[in-house]
Design a protein around this motif. Structure first.
Motif, mmCIF file in Angstrom:
data_model
loop_
_atom_site.group_PDB
_atom_site.id
_atom_site.type_symbol
_atom_site.label_atom_id
_atom_site.label_comp_id
_atom_site.label_asym_id
_atom_site.label_seq_id
_atom_site.Cartn_x
_atom_site.Cartn_y
_atom_site.Cartn_z
ATOM 1 N N PRO A 1 49.614 41.687 35.330
ATOM 2 C CA PRO A 1 49.412 42.740 36.344
ATOM 3 C C PRO A 1 49.513 42.184 37.754
ATOM 4 N N THR A 2 50.063 43.021 38.649
ATOM 5 C CA THR A 2 50.042 42.654 40.062
ATOM 6 C C THR A 2 48.616 42.818 40.590
ATOM 7 N N LEU A 3 48.298 42.080 41.631
ATOM 8 C CA LEU A 3 46.945 42.073 42.167
ATOM 9 C C LEU A 3 46.880 42.808 43.496
ATOM 10 N N PRO A 4 45.815 43.594 43.721
ATOM 11 C CA PRO A 4 45.602 44.158 45.058
ATOM 12 C C PRO A 4 45.415 43.028 46.076
ATOM 13 N N PHE A 5 45.688 43.338 47.340
ATOM 14 C CA PHE A 5 45.611 42.314 48.382
ATOM 15 C C PHE A 5 44.260 41.609 48.382
ATOM 16 N N TRP A 6 43.164 42.359 48.298
ATOM 17 C CA TRP A 6 41.842 41.738 48.425
ATOM 18 C C TRP A 6 41.491 40.883 47.211
ATOM 19 N N GLN A 7 42.122 41.161 46.088
ATOM 20 C CA GLN A 7 41.915 40.283 44.938
ATOM 21 C C GLN A 7 42.638 38.951 45.148
ATOM 22 N N ILE A 8 43.859 39.016 45.715
ATOM 23 C CA ILE A 8 44.556 37.775 46.081
ATOM 24 C C ILE A 8 43.738 37.000 47.109
ATOM 25 N N TRP A 9 43.159 37.724 48.055
ATOM 26 C CA TRP A 9 42.305 37.113 49.093
ATOM 27 C C TRP A 9 41.127 36.387 48.460
ATOM 28 N N ASN A 10 40.434 37.043 47.527
ATOM 29 C CA ASN A 10 39.260 36.441 46.899
ATOM 30 C C ASN A 10 39.602 35.179 46.113
ATOM 31 N N ILE B 1 31.465 29.562 46.550
ATOM 32 C CA ILE B 1 30.642 30.395 45.675
ATOM 33 C C ILE B 1 31.184 31.822 45.651
ATOM 34 N N TRP B 2 31.674 32.316 46.806
ATOM 35 C CA TRP B 2 32.277 33.657 46.847
ATOM 36 C C TRP B 2 33.464 33.746 45.882
ATOM 37 N N THR B 3 34.368 32.770 45.940
ATOM 38 C CA THR B 3 35.531 32.787 45.040
ATOM 39 C C THR B 3 35.092 32.704 43.582
ATOM 40 N N VAL B 4 34.135 31.847 43.286
ATOM 41 C CA VAL B 4 33.671 31.682 41.912
ATOM 42 C C VAL B 4 33.079 32.980 41.376
ATOM 43 N N ILE B 5 32.342 33.715 42.225
ATOM 44 C CA ILE B 5 31.703 34.955 41.790
ATOM 45 C C ILE B 5 32.700 36.114 41.709
ATOM 46 N N ARG B 6 33.623 36.169 42.694
ATOM 47 C CA ARG B 6 34.485 37.341 42.839
ATOM 48 C C ARG B 6 35.809 37.242 42.081
ATOM 49 N N THR B 7 36.101 36.095 41.498
ATOM 50 C CA THR B 7 37.353 35.926 40.762
ATOM 51 C C THR B 7 37.049 35.781 39.276
ATOM 52 N N LYS B 8 37.677 36.609 38.477
ATOM 53 C CA LYS B 8 37.525 36.514 37.023
ATOM 54 C C LYS B 8 38.844 36.017 36.454
ATOM 55 N N GLU B 9 38.840 34.803 35.925
ATOM 56 C CA GLU B 9 40.061 34.241 35.361
ATOM 57 C C GLU B 9 40.375 34.911 34.019
ATOM 58 N N TYR B 10 41.656 34.857 33.646
ATOM 59 C CA TYR B 10 42.080 35.451 32.390
ATOM 60 C C TYR B 10 41.527 34.665 31.204
ATOM 61 N N ALA B 11 41.184 35.387 30.148
ATOM 62 C CA ALA B 11 40.823 34.747 28.886
ATOM 63 C C ALA B 11 42.059 34.058 28.313
ATOM 64 N N PRO B 12 41.870 33.038 27.456
ATOM 65 C CA PRO B 12 43.021 32.295 26.916
ATOM 66 C C PRO B 12 44.088 33.184 26.287
ATOM 67 N N GLU B 13 43.655 34.190 25.512
ATOM 68 C CA GLU B 13 44.650 35.031 24.841
ATOM 69 C C GLU B 13 45.425 35.897 25.848
ATOM 70 N N ASP B 14 44.748 36.359 26.931
ATOM 71 C CA ASP B 14 45.438 37.143 27.953
ATOM 72 C C ASP B 14 46.402 36.263 28.742
ATOM 73 N N TYR B 15 45.926 35.085 29.117
ATOM 74 C CA TYR B 15 46.771 34.157 29.873
ATOM 75 C C TYR B 15 48.026 33.807 29.073
ATOM 76 N N ALA B 16 47.842 33.503 27.792
ATOM 77 C CA ALA B 16 48.981 33.152 26.939
ATOM 78 C C ALA B 16 49.967 34.311 26.838
ATOM 79 N N ARG B 17 49.448 35.536 26.720
ATOM 80 C CA ARG B 17 50.324 36.701 26.593
ATOM 81 C C ARG B 17 51.130 36.924 27.878
ATOM 82 N N TYR B 18 50.446 36.796 29.041
ATOM 83 C CA TYR B 18 51.130 37.033 30.317
ATOM 84 C C TYR B 18 52.184 35.955 30.617
ATOM 85 N N LYS B 19 51.937 34.733 30.137
ATOM 86 C CA LYS B 19 52.858 33.632 30.437
ATOM 87 C C LYS B 19 53.885 33.398 29.323
ATOM 88 N N GLY B 20 53.835 34.238 28.270
ATOM 89 C CA GLY B 20 54.798 34.087 27.187
ATOM 90 C C GLY B 20 54.525 32.904 26.293
#
Length: 485
Positions: free
Chosen positions: A6-15, A205-224
């Motif tokens: 998925p594409t990210l909203p600007f403020w998500q890229i910012w975070n 701490i702001w980035t750590v709290i406000r950013t949710k990284e992809y789970a392994p299965e989601d990351y693998a699916r998005y990256k092929g």
């Protein structure tokens, strides 16, 4: 099941990159003030370059290790965030302790303690840097890659502006003293490092709290990838990765060598260069042996060094402001004219900026209104803001373009380790500069520091030429899988 990232909203890229503001805040404080601190603690011009070797050596060691580890780390905090947070905590500790080196005189020489804290800070900054680069590559889809790294460059430069200006503000607005006797550190610098440590921790701490990284299965699916490929990057030996790195990385390494060689010289020698060239202070006052032979520095020399040290913060803030402004337009320019064109042109402007330092000398004292305060400095100091335009444009490009050009050629499951290996191209030129710049300055230029800035300009122009030989290779995720099978 949706396989498109998925594409990210600007403020998500910012975070995703916001913590980099604080990391660069601390790094800017280091860049603008470590030469000043070590000089006050007793380092001469030749040894300054050697002390600064700590930074690239730490990067050379730390980033590939952290990159490889973060590639195969998946826990409650995510993949990259545990390393970002741990690095920020350690860096903050170093920032709190380094300016207090004179307090530890009973344990060791202050200059040695300062060097140790410099090593701690640099190791910790590098623990943060590499995962932040990889986090953007992980979270931002290819269509937003220029935007993602441009936002990161913008935040880096906002942090750099504030960090560079802080000692000046603490002196001229708050009223803290900016001078220090030999063996001590100016109070304005001490408090700037305290504030920097706080900002660094808060933004990370702001980035750590406000950013949710992809789970392994989601990351693998998005990256092929399949999940095993995404989580078992340790299968390929490190030196095999070095030998088989993409051609784009090898070509960018040449560009990186010339550009980072120039940056290292700027960070180490701008303070003595402008003190000598703009404030007209004789080079002998940068020789601890000479100072010891005459007993102490005259008051006008102490004052000039303090004023020049503060003005370095202004100049570094200026190039960061210009870099931040340019970063706003960088993605659109790169999309419109091509990354290579914008990258090469930016480095060319940076090289011209360094060389023009020589032509802006003017000893006439002028009164300058900086909005937050008013100061009296040589006209030449004000003139040096002009070369900072080119330097800032080059800096913005260096922070974004090589990573945007590289990311498309990397297999997704090894992005972290390859980004760590790519840091060799940042660290090695700085190590070469650290080992040679002091000798060049003393042996070829008789410690006239402005001449070493000219060397930086020539090096940056060579980097601009080298960009023209880079061939970008967009390796999609499925191709990366096929290559590894």
């Amino acid at each position: 099941m949706n396989k498109t990232q998925p594409t990210l909203p600007f403020w998500q890229i910012w975070n995703v990159s916001f913590g980099f503001l604080g990391v660069q805040f601390g790094f800017a404080l280091q860049n603008a003030n470590v030469s000043r601190i070590l000089s006050d603690l007793g380092a001469d011009l030749h040894s300054l370059a050697l002390f600064w070797l700590v930074a690239p050596i730490m990067g050379l060691i730390i980033q590939p290790i952290v990159g490889s580890a973060s590639d195969r780390t998946w826990n409650r905090l995510g993949r990259r965030r545990p390393f970002i947070l741990a690095g920020a905590i350690a860096a903050a500790i170093g920032m709190l302790l380094m300016p207090n080196a004179p307090l530890f005189v009973t344990l060791m020489a202050p200059m040695l303690f300062g060097a140790m804290m410099l090593a701690l800070m640099d190791a910790s900054f590098n623990v943060c840097f590499q995962p932040f680069r990889s986090l953007v590559s992980d979270m931002v889809p290819a269509s937003q890659r220029n935007a993602g790294y441009s936002v990161q460059a913008l935040l880096i430069n906002i942090g750099a502006v504030i960090g560079s200006l802080l000692p000046f503000i603490l002196t001229n607005v708050v009223g803290l003293d900016n001078t220090a006797a030999l063996g001590e550190v100016a109070p304005s610098v001490v408090w700037a490092f305290y504030i920097g440590a706080t900002v660094l921790l808060g933004t990370v701490i702001w980035t750590v709290i406000r950013t949710k990284e992809y789970a392994p299965e989601d990351y693998a699916r998005y990256k092929g990838l399949n999940v095993d490929d995404a989580t078992q990057a340790e299968k390929t030996p490190f030196w095999t990765l070095v030998k088989t790195m993409p051609d784009t990385m090898k070509q960018l390494a040449v560009v990186q060598f010339f550009s980072w060689f120039a940056l290292y010289i700027m960070w180490v020698y701008t303070m003595p260069a402008i003190t000598q060239h703009i404030w007209n202070i004789d080079k002998q006052w940068f020789d601890p042996a000479y100072i010891a032979s005459v007993g102490s520095m005259p008051e006008f020399v102490v004052a000039a060094k303090g004023a020049a040290g503060d003005w370095v913060g202004i100049l570094f803030a200026a190039y960061s402001v210009f870099a931040a402004v340019f970063s706003v337009f960088l993605a659109r320019l790169a999309d419109g004219f091509g990354r290579k064109t914008i990258y090469a042109g930016s480095l060319l402007l940076g090289g011209i900026g360094y060389i023009s330092f020589l032509f802006f000398q003017d000893l006439e004292a002028v009164h300058v209104n900086l909005l937050i305060t008013e100061v009296t400095v040589p006209q030449g100091a004000v003139n040096l803001v002009i070369p900072m335009i080119g330097v800032g444009i080059a800096w913005a490009a260096i922070l974004a373009m090589p990573y945007a050009m590289l990311a498309g050629s990397l297999p997704a499951e090894k992005t972290g380790v390859y980004m760590g290996i790519f840091n060799f191209t940042v660290a090695i030129p700085q190590i070469v500069a650290g080992l040679t710049a002091g000798w060049i300055l003393s042996s070829l230029f008789d410690n006239t520091a402005i001449n070493i800035i000219l060397v930086a300009g020539v090096s940056m122009i060579c980097g601009a030429i080298a960009v023209l030989f880079v061939r970008e290779n967009e390796l999609n995720s499925q191709q990366a899988v096929d290559k590894e099978l």
